[in-house]
Design a protein around this motif. Structure first.
Motif, PDB file in Angstrom:
ATOM      1  N   ALA A 161       0.833  -1.201   0.000  1.00 37.79           N
ATOM      2  CA  ALA A 161       0.000   0.000   0.000  1.00 37.79           C
ATOM      3  C   ALA A 161       0.870   1.256   0.000  1.00 37.79           C
ATOM      4  CB  ALA A 161      -0.927  -0.001   1.212  1.00 37.79           C
ATOM      5  N   HIS A 162       1.948   1.233   0.777  1.00 41.07           N
ATOM      6  CA  HIS A 162       2.852   2.387   0.828  1.00 41.07           C
ATOM      7  C   HIS A 162       3.476   2.651  -0.539  1.00 41.07           C
ATOM      8  CE1 HIS A 162       5.989   5.130   2.199  1.00 41.07           C
ATOM      9  NE2 HIS A 162       6.863   4.382   1.560  1.00 41.07           N
ATOM     10  N   GLN A 163       3.931   1.599  -1.213  1.00 42.76           N
ATOM     11  CA  GLN A 163       4.561   1.785  -2.525  1.00 42.76           C
ATOM     12  C   GLN A 163       3.562   2.271  -3.570  1.00 42.76           C
ATOM     13  OE1 GLN A 163       7.646  -1.312  -3.679  1.00 42.76           O
ATOM     14  NE2 GLN A 163       6.661  -2.384  -1.987  1.00 42.76           N
ATOM     15  N   ILE A 164       2.361   1.721  -3.529  1.00 45.69           N
ATOM     16  CA  ILE A 164       1.336   2.129  -4.500  1.00 45.69           C
ATOM     17  C   ILE A 164       0.980   3.594  -4.319  1.00 45.69           C
ATOM     18  CG2 ILE A 164      -1.084   1.817  -5.133  1.00 45.69           C
ATOM     19  CD1 ILE A 164      -0.689  -1.191  -4.553  1.00 45.69           C
ATOM     20  N   MET A 165       0.791   4.020  -3.072  1.00 48.75           N
ATOM     21  CA  MET A 165       0.414   5.407  -2.822  1.00 48.75           C
ATOM     22  C   MET A 165       1.586   6.361  -3.058  1.00 48.75           C
ATOM     23  SD  MET A 165      -2.747   5.425  -2.307  1.00 48.75           S
ATOM     24  CE  MET A 165      -2.837   7.178  -1.966  1.00 48.75           C
ATOM     25  N   ALA A 166       2.807   5.871  -2.898  1.00 46.74           N
ATOM     26  CA  ALA A 166       3.971   6.737  -3.081  1.00 46.74           C
ATOM     27  C   ALA A 166       4.267   6.997  -4.548  1.00 46.74           C
ATOM     28  CB  ALA A 166       5.196   6.120  -2.405  1.00 46.74           C
ATOM     29  N   GLY A 167       4.000   6.005  -5.412  1.00 48.60           N
ATOM     30  CA  GLY A 167       4.437   6.177  -6.784  1.00 48.60           C
ATOM     31  C   GLY A 167       3.456   5.861  -7.885  1.00 48.60           C
ATOM     32  N   GLU A 168       2.246   5.367  -7.537  1.00 45.76           N
ATOM     33  CA  GLU A 168       1.335   4.905  -8.590  1.00 45.76           C
ATOM     34  C   GLU A 168      -0.057   5.519  -8.503  1.00 45.76           C
ATOM     35  OE1 GLU A 168       2.398   3.163 -11.054  1.00 45.76           O
ATOM     36  OE2 GLU A 168       4.393   2.920 -10.194  1.00 45.76           O
ATOM     37  N   ARG A 169      -0.176   6.680  -7.913  1.00 43.85           N
ATOM     38  CA  ARG A 169      -1.494   7.319  -7.780  1.00 43.85           C
ATOM     39  C   ARG A 169      -2.140   7.597  -9.133  1.00 43.85           C
ATOM     40  NH1 ARG A 169      -2.047  11.287  -2.733  1.00 43.85           N
ATOM     41  NH2 ARG A 169      -0.829  10.151  -1.175  1.00 43.85           N
ATOM     42  N   ALA A 170      -1.328   7.926 -10.115  1.00 46.98           N
ATOM     43  CA  ALA A 170      -1.875   8.265 -11.432  1.00 46.98           C
ATOM     44  C   ALA A 170      -2.605   7.091 -12.059  1.00 46.98           C
ATOM     45  CB  ALA A 170      -0.749   8.725 -12.360  1.00 46.98           C
ATOM     46  N   ALA A 171      -2.282   5.853 -11.653  1.00 49.45           N
ATOM     47  CA  ALA A 171      -2.919   4.672 -12.235  1.00 49.45           C
ATOM     48  C   ALA A 171      -4.406   4.618 -11.915  1.00 49.45           C
ATOM     49  CB  ALA A 171      -2.232   3.398 -11.734  1.00 49.45           C
ATOM     50  N   PHE A 172      -4.819   5.240 -10.794  1.00 46.73           N
ATOM     51  CA  PHE A 172      -6.242   5.232 -10.448  1.00 46.73           C
ATOM     52  C   PHE A 172      -6.783   6.637 -10.235  1.00 46.73           C
ATOM     53  CE2 PHE A 172      -3.471   3.543  -7.125  1.00 46.73           C
ATOM     54  CZ  PHE A 172      -3.549   4.502  -6.127  1.00 46.73           C
ATOM     55  N   GLY A 173      -6.131   7.626 -10.839  1.00 45.76           N
ATOM     56  CA  GLY A 173      -6.687   8.969 -10.899  1.00 45.76           C
ATOM     57  C   GLY A 173      -6.742   9.708  -9.586  1.00 45.76           C
ATOM     58  N   VAL A 174      -5.727   9.535  -8.730  1.00 42.98           N
ATOM     59  CA  VAL A 174      -5.662  10.223  -7.445  1.00 42.98           C
ATOM     60  C   VAL A 174      -4.452  11.152  -7.454  1.00 42.98           C
ATOM     61  CG1 VAL A 174      -5.313   9.946  -4.960  1.00 42.98           C
ATOM     62  CG2 VAL A 174      -6.839   8.401  -6.181  1.00 42.98           C
ATOM     63  N   SER A 175      -4.651  12.417  -7.130  1.00 44.14           N
ATOM     64  CA  SER A 175      -3.566  13.392  -7.175  1.00 44.14           C
ATOM     65  C   SER A 175      -2.735  13.337  -5.893  1.00 44.14           C
ATOM     66  CB  SER A 175      -4.125  14.799  -7.364  1.00 44.14           C
ATOM     67  OG  SER A 175      -4.748  15.248  -6.168  1.00 44.14           O
ATOM     68  N   ASP A 176      -1.607  14.050  -5.923  1.00 44.16           N
ATOM     69  CA  ASP A 176      -0.738  14.120  -4.746  1.00 44.16           C
ATOM     70  C   ASP A 176      -1.397  14.887  -3.603  1.00 44.16           C
ATOM     71  OD1 ASP A 176       1.203  12.724  -6.102  1.00 44.16           O
ATOM     72  OD2 ASP A 176       2.258  14.520  -6.799  1.00 44.16           O
ATOM     73  N   ASP A 177      -2.441  15.660  -3.900  1.00 42.51           N
ATOM     74  CA  ASP A 177      -3.128  16.429  -2.851  1.00 42.51           C
ATOM     75  C   ASP A 177      -4.005  15.548  -1.964  1.00 42.51           C
ATOM     76  OD1 ASP A 177      -2.000  18.724  -3.886  1.00 42.51           O
ATOM     77  OD2 ASP A 177      -3.702  19.119  -5.218  1.00 42.51           O
ATOM     78  N   ALA A 178      -4.369  14.371  -2.451  1.00 42.69           N
ATOM     79  CA  ALA A 178      -5.234  13.485  -1.672  1.00 42.69           C
ATOM     80  C   ALA A 178      -4.479  12.936  -0.467  1.00 42.69           C
ATOM     81  CB  ALA A 178      -5.731  12.338  -2.547  1.00 42.69           C
ATOM     82  N   GLY A 179      -5.185  12.781   0.641  1.00 46.82           N
ATOM     83  CA  GLY A 179      -4.581  12.220   1.838  1.00 46.82           C
ATOM     84  C   GLY A 179      -4.676  10.707   1.848  1.00 46.82           C
ATOM     85  N   PHE A 180      -3.970  10.088   2.796  1.00 42.83           N
ATOM     86  CA  PHE A 180      -4.018   8.627   2.915  1.00 42.83           C
ATOM     87  C   PHE A 180      -3.918   8.222   4.375  1.00 42.83           C
ATOM     88  CE2 PHE A 180      -1.854   4.352   2.690  1.00 42.83           C
ATOM     89  CZ  PHE A 180      -2.971   3.676   2.229  1.00 42.83           C
ATOM     90  N   ASP A 181      -4.950   7.549   4.852  1.00 36.54           N
ATOM     91  CA  ASP A 181      -4.964   6.977   6.193  1.00 36.54           C
ATOM     92  C   ASP A 181      -4.388   5.574   6.094  1.00 36.54           C
ATOM     93  OD1 ASP A 181      -5.545   5.751   8.612  1.00 36.54           O
ATOM     94  OD2 ASP A 181      -7.559   6.598   8.772  1.00 36.54           O
ATOM     95  N   ALA A 182      -3.103   5.420   6.443  1.00 33.49           N
ATOM     96  CA  ALA A 182      -2.407   4.147   6.257  1.00 33.49           C
ATOM     97  C   ALA A 182      -2.976   3.049   7.137  1.00 33.49           C
ATOM     98  CB  ALA A 182      -0.910   4.323   6.542  1.00 33.49           C
ATOM     99  N   GLU A 183      -3.501   3.393   8.307  1.00 30.82           N
ATOM    100  CA  GLU A 183      -4.041   2.379   9.207  1.00 30.82           C
ATOM    101  C   GLU A 183      -5.304   1.764   8.638  1.00 30.82           C
ATOM    102  OE1 GLU A 183      -4.274  -0.150  12.352  1.00 30.82           O
ATOM    103  OE2 GLU A 183      -2.630   1.219  11.905  1.00 30.82           O
TER     104      GLU A 183
END
Length: 263
Positions: free
Chosen positions: A135-157
């Motif tokens: 999940a960390h790797q996907i959110m760190a480098g692959e957000r564009a694959a599902f249309g999520v910008s860097d401005d979006a937050g992420f609750d890792a828990e």
């Protein structure tokens, strides 16, 4: 696609400028048998990750579009399960990690009931190091694959993406009332509890396709009339991916790639 989005468009994945997603996506297209008209498709990008220090990938169960006139026709087993099953067989029956980003309760439940070790959303599954790491790797480098910008937050828990509809997927945002519900109310309750639909949240599910989930897919999801054809296709994929390379490897009299027969 326009008929599924009331004439609107998307700006990510296959529809982003440059077309880079086409080079790493597995695309399933369903056409009507009588006139050849496309009625549904699924685009699954392969997301590069690292596992155990080795380069690997996660199959992202990406964008699905079904013609509104064909919804409820039992196409999900083809759009999701059949494609994943084919890749699982082609990969030599090795476990295949999958991911899914959605706010739709019906999809959350389908993922939880189809695959193994799904977090979040699957009863009894707790997040492992593998879930967190992927999940960390996907959110760190692959957000564009599902249309999520860097401005979006992420609750890792909780593995919840907050304010997710800001990176090209804006026209996919739904209210809870409109989002398709699952027949099992547990998944509807789960989504209502953990997602803020007004803000536009998504859940990031990580799971695995292995022999157990492949067996359940064949037993529960595949229509009985399609089993013979699916078995034939699976056999051909298995021969191509497993048996043929093995026979070529065992033939010591003929070259195989860089390998040459001993003299």
């Amino acid at each position: 696609m326009a008929s599924c989005l009331n004439g609107n468009q998307l700006d990510y994945g296959l529809f982003a400028q440059g077309g880079a997603a086409w080079n790493r996506s597995v695309i399933t297209l369903i056409r009507r048998a009588d006139d050849g008209r496309p009625i549904a498709f699924n685009a699954m990008p392969l997301l590069p990750v690292s596992r155990g220090g080795q380069a690997s990938h996660v199959l992202h169960l990406g964008l699905v579009m079904v013609d509104p006139r064909e919804r409820g026709g039992g196409l999900s087993w083809i759009l999701y399960g059949l494609t994943c099953f084919a890749l699982f067989v082609r990969g030599g029956l090795r476990p295949l990690w999958i991911s899914s980003v959605t706010q739709v309760p019906a999809v959350v439940g389908m993922i939880a009931e189809t695959f193994d070790q799904v977090y979040p959303g699957q009863a009894g599954t707790t997040p492992s190091f593998a879930h967190r790491h992927l999940a960390h790797q996907i959110m760190a480098g692959e957000r564009a694959a599902f249309g999520v910008s860097d401005d979006a937050g992420f609750d890792a828990e909780a593995q919840v993406i907050t304010n997710a509809y800001t990176g090209g997927s804006d026209n996919l945002k739904k209210s809870f009332a409109v989002a398709a519900k699952h027949r099992d109310a547990r998944y509807n309750t789960f989504c209502a509890a953990v997602l803020d639909y007004e803000r536009g949240d998504d859940v990031l599910q990580i799971g695995r396709l292995d022999l157990g989930s492949a067996r359940r897919f064949l037993a529960r999801s595949v229509p009985r009339g399609a089993l013979p054809q699916l078995a034939a296709q699976g056999l051909m994929i298995g021969v191509q991916a497993v048996l043929a390379p093995l026979l070529q490897w065992l033939d010591a009299d003929k070259p195989l790639g860089r390998l040459r027969p001993a003299r």
